[in-house]
Design a protein around this motif. Structure first.
Motif, PDB file in Angstrom:
ATOM      1  N   PRO A  36       1.085   5.628   0.207  1.00  0.00           N
ATOM      2  CA  PRO A  36      -0.110   5.431   0.748  1.00  0.00           C
ATOM      3  C   PRO A  36      -0.571   3.905   1.176  1.00  0.00           C
ATOM      4  O   PRO A  36       0.172   3.175   0.630  1.00  0.00           O
ATOM      5  N   GLY A  37      -1.714   3.185   1.387  1.00  0.00           N
ATOM      6  CA  GLY A  37      -2.166   2.723   1.799  1.00  0.00           C
ATOM      7  C   GLY A  37      -1.478   2.191   3.218  1.00  0.00           C
ATOM      8  O   GLY A  37      -1.134   2.992   3.710  1.00  0.00           O
ATOM      9  N   ASP A 170      -2.986   5.228  -4.974  1.00  0.00           N
ATOM     10  CA  ASP A 170      -3.182   4.092  -4.500  1.00  0.00           C
ATOM     11  C   ASP A 170      -3.237   3.004  -4.242  1.00  0.00           C
ATOM     12  O   ASP A 170      -2.888   2.314  -5.756  1.00  0.00           O
TER      13      ASP A 170
END
Length: 391
Positions: A36-37, A170
């Motif tokens: 994620p990110g 996240d």
């Protein structure tokens, strides 16, 4: 550029074929990491010889503040071993190393055995269980929390915070977890400072003063507690779980161990090599321009050393995808190499040997009760969220 996300869920379940493909093309690659990110681009080392050399190369630094980057753990927790270079790293390690000598670790054996026996008494009273929930997690978390003096009532909450730090869903969750962990550690240290001298390791670190009068600052004390608590149990959970999974999926190796317990040491070392608890070492950056295996790396660029990839390199380990508890595993890098070699490796090995021996002896019909449930995301930790077993 190799985008690891393109390999999909298969890469998370089994990254070794991808690493083998990369090794066939060379020991160093530019990759885009999954997860994620923002998708980060780094240099990834997948060859064994190059990995060992990189882990000991002072040109690959750990203190990111020198290039104007403060990682979240250092920003919220404080300076610690994983984000320090000599001479600061040398100083920090010397102030803690005495707690992890072979003699000090061996003194923990009776208590580790007692915790193991108590957990198995409860687990084996049932017909089936999640090995992680019932055994592989509570054993190392109890050991490290008792060692550091963390109250038992805090351990359930600490587990969730630790998971969000190591395998966050996240970036926001990770940030919140670090902030909560910093607040918790401050409170824990304050309580110990106010309660007077204790016999636990954290109290000892508060009191520790080197011969020259040096001692840990408040930020350094918080950082040291963070490393010992998180690294001191997360990796051992995966070591025990991955070792049991490897044995249960290789019944001839499990039978060999049952028939000859002198193979126990080799079993733990082969589990470390075959499916170690840490997939890649924590970040390094090039403190100066350098070349690795002829690949130029510019100053300031990020480098990841693939521990799992290096330990499946056929140039170092013959037939590397075979799990063989009689193998000569010398030279594996599951615990790193050089000055950042895992300080807690002796404790992790002792816990794993006691756990495996006790489990194998007390559960002669141990078997998988279904597939592992979800391999951990990202490329830092190598493990599963649960491992159903029956006996």
């Amino acid at each position: 550029m190799v985008d690891l996300e393109e390999f999909g869920e298969g890469f998370r379940k089994d990254p070794h074929p991808v690493y083998a493909q990369l090794r066939a093309r060379g020991p160093v690659h530019r990759v885009r990491l999954p997860g994620p990110g923002p998708r980060q681009e780094v240099w990834l080392i997948v060859g064994h010889e190059q990995a060992r050399a990189a882990l000991a190369d002072p040109r690959l630094a750990k203190d990111e503040s020198k290039i104007g980057f403060i990682p979240l753990d250092e920003e919220l927790i404080g300076k610690h071993l994983l984000v320090a270079d000599p001479p600061q790293h040398t100083r920090l390690r010397s102030l803690i190393a005495r707690a992890f000598t072979a003699r000090r670790v061996e003194e923990l054996r009776p208590r580790i055995q007692q915790i193991t026996d108590d957990l198995l008494d409860v687990m084996l009273a049932q017909d089936r269980a999640d090995l992680i929930e019932s055994f592989a997690y509570p054993l190392p978390i109890t050991v490290i929390c008792e060692l550091l003096g963390v109250p038992e009532l805090d351990r359930t909450e600490f587990r969730k915070i630790s998971n969000d730090v190591v395998v966050p869903a996240d970036p926001e969750i990770m940030h919140n977890a670090f902030a909560r962990l910093a607040d918790y550690l401050d409170g824990l240290i304050e309580d110990k400072q106010g309660a007077g001298p204790g016999s636990d390791l954290l109290s000892e670190l508060i009191r520790t003063t080197a011969e020259d009068g040096d001692r840990l600052s408040p930020d350094e004390l918080r950082g040291m507690a963070f490393v010992l608590l998180v690294a001191g149990h997360e990796t051992t959970v995966n070591l025990i779980t991955n070792a049991v999974h490897a044995l249960l999926t290789h019944p001839e190796q499990l039978a060999a161990l049952r028939a000859d317990m002198t193979l126990l040491h080799g079993t733990v070392e082969e589990a470390l090599r075959y499916e170690g608890p840490v997939e890649t070492a924590t970040y390094r950056y090039a403190a100066e321009p350098l070349e690795i295996a002829g690949v130029p790396i510019a100053q300031g660029e990020w480098v990841l050393v693939g521990l799992a990839a290096a330990d499946r390199d056929a140039d170092r380990f013959a037939d590397p995808d075979r799990f063989d508890i009689r193998r000569d595993t010398r030279g594996h890098v599951a615990f790193g190499h050089g000055i950042h070699h895992c300080l807690g490796a002796p404790l992790a090995r002792l816990e794993a040997r006691i756990a495996l021996r006790s489990l194998v002896e007390r559960a002669p019909n141990l078997a998988l009760d279904g597939p592992p449930q979800e391999w951990l995301p990202g490329v830092l930790m190598r493990g599963v969220r649960s491992l159903p077993v029956r006996w």
